[in-house]
Design a protein around this motif. Structure first.
Motif, PDB file in Angstrom:
ATOM      1  N   LYS A   7       4.144  -7.340  -7.095  1.00 37.86           N
ATOM      2  CA  LYS A   7       3.738  -6.311  -8.052  1.00 37.86           C
ATOM      3  C   LYS A   7       4.068  -4.899  -7.585  1.00 37.86           C
ATOM      4  O   LYS A   7       3.864  -3.942  -8.334  1.00 37.86           O
ATOM      5  CB  LYS A   7       2.229  -6.422  -8.319  1.00 37.86           C
ATOM      6  CG  LYS A   7       1.830  -7.720  -9.021  1.00 37.86           C
ATOM      7  CD  LYS A   7       0.336  -7.736  -9.302  1.00 37.86           C
ATOM      8  CE  LYS A   7      -0.066  -9.020 -10.026  1.00 37.86           C
ATOM      9  NZ  LYS A   7      -1.528  -9.078 -10.298  1.00 37.86           N
ATOM     10  N   SER A   8       4.568  -4.778  -6.368  1.00 37.96           N
ATOM     11  CA  SER A   8       4.820  -3.452  -5.797  1.00 37.96           C
ATOM     12  C   SER A   8       6.288  -3.050  -5.827  1.00 37.96           C
ATOM     13  O   SER A   8       6.607  -1.882  -5.652  1.00 37.96           O
ATOM     14  CB  SER A   8       4.303  -3.403  -4.352  1.00 37.96           C
ATOM     15  OG  SER A   8       2.928  -3.710  -4.298  1.00 37.96           O
ATOM     16  N   GLY A  27       0.813  -1.213   0.000  1.00 40.36           N
ATOM     17  CA  GLY A  27       0.000   0.000   0.000  1.00 40.36           C
ATOM     18  C   GLY A  27       0.842   1.256   0.000  1.00 40.36           C
ATOM     19  O   GLY A  27       0.536   2.242  -0.679  1.00 40.36           O
ATOM     20  N   LEU A  28       1.932   1.234   0.752  1.00 39.10           N
ATOM     21  CA  LEU A  28       2.843   2.380   0.773  1.00 39.10           C
ATOM     22  C   LEU A  28       3.463   2.623  -0.594  1.00 39.10           C
ATOM     23  O   LEU A  28       3.586   3.766  -1.040  1.00 39.10           O
ATOM     24  CB  LEU A  28       3.941   2.148   1.815  1.00 39.10           C
ATOM     25  CG  LEU A  28       3.508   2.215   3.286  1.00 39.10           C
ATOM     26  CD1 LEU A  28       4.645   1.753   4.188  1.00 39.10           C
ATOM     27  CD2 LEU A  28       3.069   3.622   3.664  1.00 39.10           C
ATOM     28  N   ARG A  29       3.853   1.562  -1.268  1.00 35.54           N
ATOM     29  CA  ARG A  29       4.453   1.711  -2.592  1.00 35.54           C
ATOM     30  C   ARG A  29       3.474   2.331  -3.588  1.00 35.54           C
ATOM     31  O   ARG A  29       3.855   3.121  -4.443  1.00 35.54           O
ATOM     32  CB  ARG A  29       4.919   0.348  -3.103  1.00 35.54           C
ATOM     33  CG  ARG A  29       6.175  -0.151  -2.441  1.00 35.54           C
ATOM     34  CD  ARG A  29       7.400   0.600  -2.915  1.00 35.54           C
ATOM     35  NE  ARG A  29       7.664   0.327  -4.317  1.00 35.54           N
ATOM     36  CZ  ARG A  29       8.221   1.181  -5.174  1.00 35.54           C
ATOM     37  NH1 ARG A  29       8.536   2.389  -4.794  1.00 35.54           N
ATOM     38  NH2 ARG A  29       8.433   0.837  -6.432  1.00 35.54           N
ATOM     39  N   LYS A  30       2.207   1.980  -3.460  1.00 36.49           N
ATOM     40  CA  LYS A  30       1.202   2.532  -4.364  1.00 36.49           C
ATOM     41  C   LYS A  30       0.935   4.002  -4.087  1.00 36.49           C
ATOM     42  O   LYS A  30       0.267   4.673  -4.878  1.00 36.49           O
ATOM     43  CB  LYS A  30      -0.091   1.723  -4.253  1.00 36.49           C
ATOM     44  CG  LYS A  30       0.048   0.303  -4.805  1.00 36.49           C
ATOM     45  CD  LYS A  30      -1.225  -0.493  -4.629  1.00 36.49           C
ATOM     46  CE  LYS A  30      -1.040  -1.913  -5.163  1.00 36.49           C
ATOM     47  NZ  LYS A  30      -2.252  -2.753  -4.989  1.00 36.49           N
ATOM     48  N   ARG A  31       1.436   4.498  -2.963  1.00 39.52           N
ATOM     49  CA  ARG A  31       1.303   5.931  -2.638  1.00 39.52           C
ATOM     50  C   ARG A  31       2.628   6.657  -2.831  1.00 39.52           C
ATOM     51  O   ARG A  31       2.896   7.676  -2.198  1.00 39.52           O
ATOM     52  CB  ARG A  31       0.819   6.087  -1.198  1.00 39.52           C
ATOM     53  CG  ARG A  31      -0.532   5.456  -0.924  1.00 39.52           C
ATOM     54  CD  ARG A  31      -1.646   6.063  -1.737  1.00 39.52           C
ATOM     55  NE  ARG A  31      -2.141   7.293  -1.124  1.00 39.52           N
ATOM     56  CZ  ARG A  31      -3.107   8.035  -1.637  1.00 39.52           C
ATOM     57  NH1 ARG A  31      -3.659   7.699  -2.789  1.00 39.52           N
ATOM     58  NH2 ARG A  31      -3.525   9.124  -1.026  1.00 39.52           N
ATOM     59  N   PRO A  58       6.454   3.590  -8.198  1.00 41.52           N
ATOM     60  CA  PRO A  58       5.710   3.000  -9.304  1.00 41.52           C
ATOM     61  C   PRO A  58       5.237   3.989 -10.344  1.00 41.52           C
ATOM     62  O   PRO A  58       4.760   3.605 -11.386  1.00 41.52           O
ATOM     63  CB  PRO A  58       4.526   2.319  -8.604  1.00 41.52           C
ATOM     64  CG  PRO A  58       4.429   2.970  -7.277  1.00 41.52           C
ATOM     65  CD  PRO A  58       5.791   3.433  -6.914  1.00 41.52           C
ATOM     66  N   GLU A  59       5.358   5.283 -10.070  1.00 44.05           N
ATOM     67  CA  GLU A  59       4.958   6.309 -11.015  1.00 44.05           C
ATOM     68  C   GLU A  59       6.048   7.364 -11.073  1.00 44.05           C
ATOM     69  O   GLU A  59       6.857   7.486 -10.153  1.00 44.05           O
ATOM     70  CB  GLU A  59       3.631   6.945 -10.579  1.00 44.05           C
ATOM     71  CG  GLU A  59       2.487   5.933 -10.560  1.00 44.05           C
ATOM     72  CD  GLU A  59       1.277   6.493  -9.848  1.00 44.05           C
ATOM     73  OE1 GLU A  59       1.369   7.611  -9.327  1.00 44.05           O
ATOM     74  OE2 GLU A  59       0.249   5.810  -9.819  1.00 44.05           O
ATOM     75  N   PRO A  60       6.103   8.155 -12.144  1.00 45.61           N
ATOM     76  CA  PRO A  60       7.130   9.186 -12.238  1.00 45.61           C
ATOM     77  C   PRO A  60       7.088  10.149 -11.051  1.00 45.61           C
ATOM     78  O   PRO A  60       6.014  10.483 -10.552  1.00 45.61           O
ATOM     79  CB  PRO A  60       6.788   9.915 -13.554  1.00 45.61           C
ATOM     80  CG  PRO A  60       6.038   8.891 -14.353  1.00 45.61           C
ATOM     81  CD  PRO A  60       5.277   8.077 -13.353  1.00 45.61           C
TER      82      PRO A  60
END
Length: 349
Positions: A320-321, A138-142, A204-206
């Motif tokens: 996946k993270s 969850g942290l990685r997705k943020r 995971p995002e720029p």
């Protein structure tokens, strides 16, 4: 800047504070029920009896079987289900409750400071690697960096204050000191270098999009949370269940108690310990049991680090993270640290 801008900024700041406080409150209530109070009581048992229970592993010598798989899975999930539910709950709430800008500012950089904060934030969690994995995801997705998320993930099981207290009472201060030193090295050192190792894929995002409004920040809160929770359950539970059953089926084969000591046994236990899955602090009775069966202090010390640090199920949960090369790096680093622990254990313990 328009006259309304300062007011909007203050409103956003107040909203951020309230959201963070709400998340901390939910986490504190959950951890009090699942971790803090039960561990407080278990500490007295450890001090009085020099034991926290029997080993979760079955008796050695039995062949891999469906019965062994189900039996281990039943015992394991009975021990961890509350913490697993809490981990999934907090992992989903991280994605919809904590503002992405605030998290990125605190934990999104590739500096050692972010890694340090992530590791320190893990200390109250006291979760096993599988229960901490959904929160790390969850942290990685943020937009939290690799180093900070890894430090949180590894710090939960390795630097668990309750486990260290149990260990001092049940095993010895030498085991405990070895665990602390190598646990710090893995949590902060390996996590930081993994951050460096990840390069441009540290989030995971720029990075430029870190302050943009994310998709999970749009729409009613309950709808966003239900979506986040549902996706997390679907991504976590199937792989988790299958991996635990598989490891449970081969538990006796993976841990041959007849190996005794020696470098070959240390290598074997370092690799197997990195793959195997256990509840929080279960490495203590496992090591205690193995020592009583004649397993050398070297292989036992290898399990001291590798059993709690990561496992096959927890790596599947976060697959996946994190970039694959980062997970391979962490997997290898845990094995090497286990080897070092085993060699030091054979020499000092």
């Amino acid at each position: 800047m328009s006259p309304a801008s300062p007011n909007i900024h203050r409103q956003n700041h107040r909203k951020t504070i309230w959201l963070v406080v709400l998340f901390i409150l939910i986490a504190a209530i959950g951890l009090s029920y699942v971790k803090w109070w039960p561990y407080y009581q278990k500490a007295f048992k450890a001090a009085a009896e020099h034991s926290i229970g029997s080993s979760i592993l079955g008796a050695g010598g039995s062949a891999p079987s469906w019965h062994s798989a189900v039996s281990y899975a039943e015992t394991y999930f009975k021990s961890v289900w509350k913490a697993a539910v809490l981990g999934i709950l907090l992992g989903s709430l991280v994605q919809v409750l904590l503002p992405v800008q605030w998290l990125y500012k605190l934990l999104g950089k590739t500096t050692f400071k972010s890694t340090l904060i992530g590791g320190v934030a893990s200390l109250p969690g006291m979760m096993c690697t599988c229960c901490a994995a959904p929160i790390a995801s969850g942290l990685r997705k943020r937009n939290v960096s690799v180093g900070a998320a890894l430090a949180f993930w590894l710090g939960n099981p390795l630097l668990n204050p309750a486990t260290l207290i149990f260990m001092a009472f049940v095993l010895s201060w030498k085991f405990t000191l070895l665990r602390i030193v190598l646990g710090l090295a893995l949590t902060f050192g390996v996590s930081y270098f993994a951050n460096r190792f990840a390069g441009s894929s540290d989030v995971p995002e720029p990075l430029e999009e870190a302050t943009a409004v994310k998709e999970t920040d749009r729409g009613p809160f309950l709808v966003r949370w239900a979506k986040s929770l549902g996706l997390m359950i679907l991504s976590v539970v199937p792989a988790y269940l299958i991996a635990v059953l598989l490891l449970g089926a081969f538990q006796s084969t993976l841990f041959p108690v007849w190996v005794g000591g020696g470098i070959a046994a240390i290598i074997l236990f370092a690799v197997v310990g990195t793959l195997f899955v256990i509840p929080t602090a279960a490495e203590i009775p496992i090591i205690q049991s193995f020592l009583s069966l004649g397993v050398g202090s070297g292989p036992a010390a290898a399990l001291l680090v590798t059993l709690p640090a990561v496992s096959l199920p927890s790596m599947l949960i976060v697959a996946k993270s994190f970039p694959r090369k980062v997970l391979l790096f962490v997997f290898g680093a845990v094995i090497v640290t286990g080897l070092i622990s085993g060699l030091l254990g054979a020499w000092l313990l």
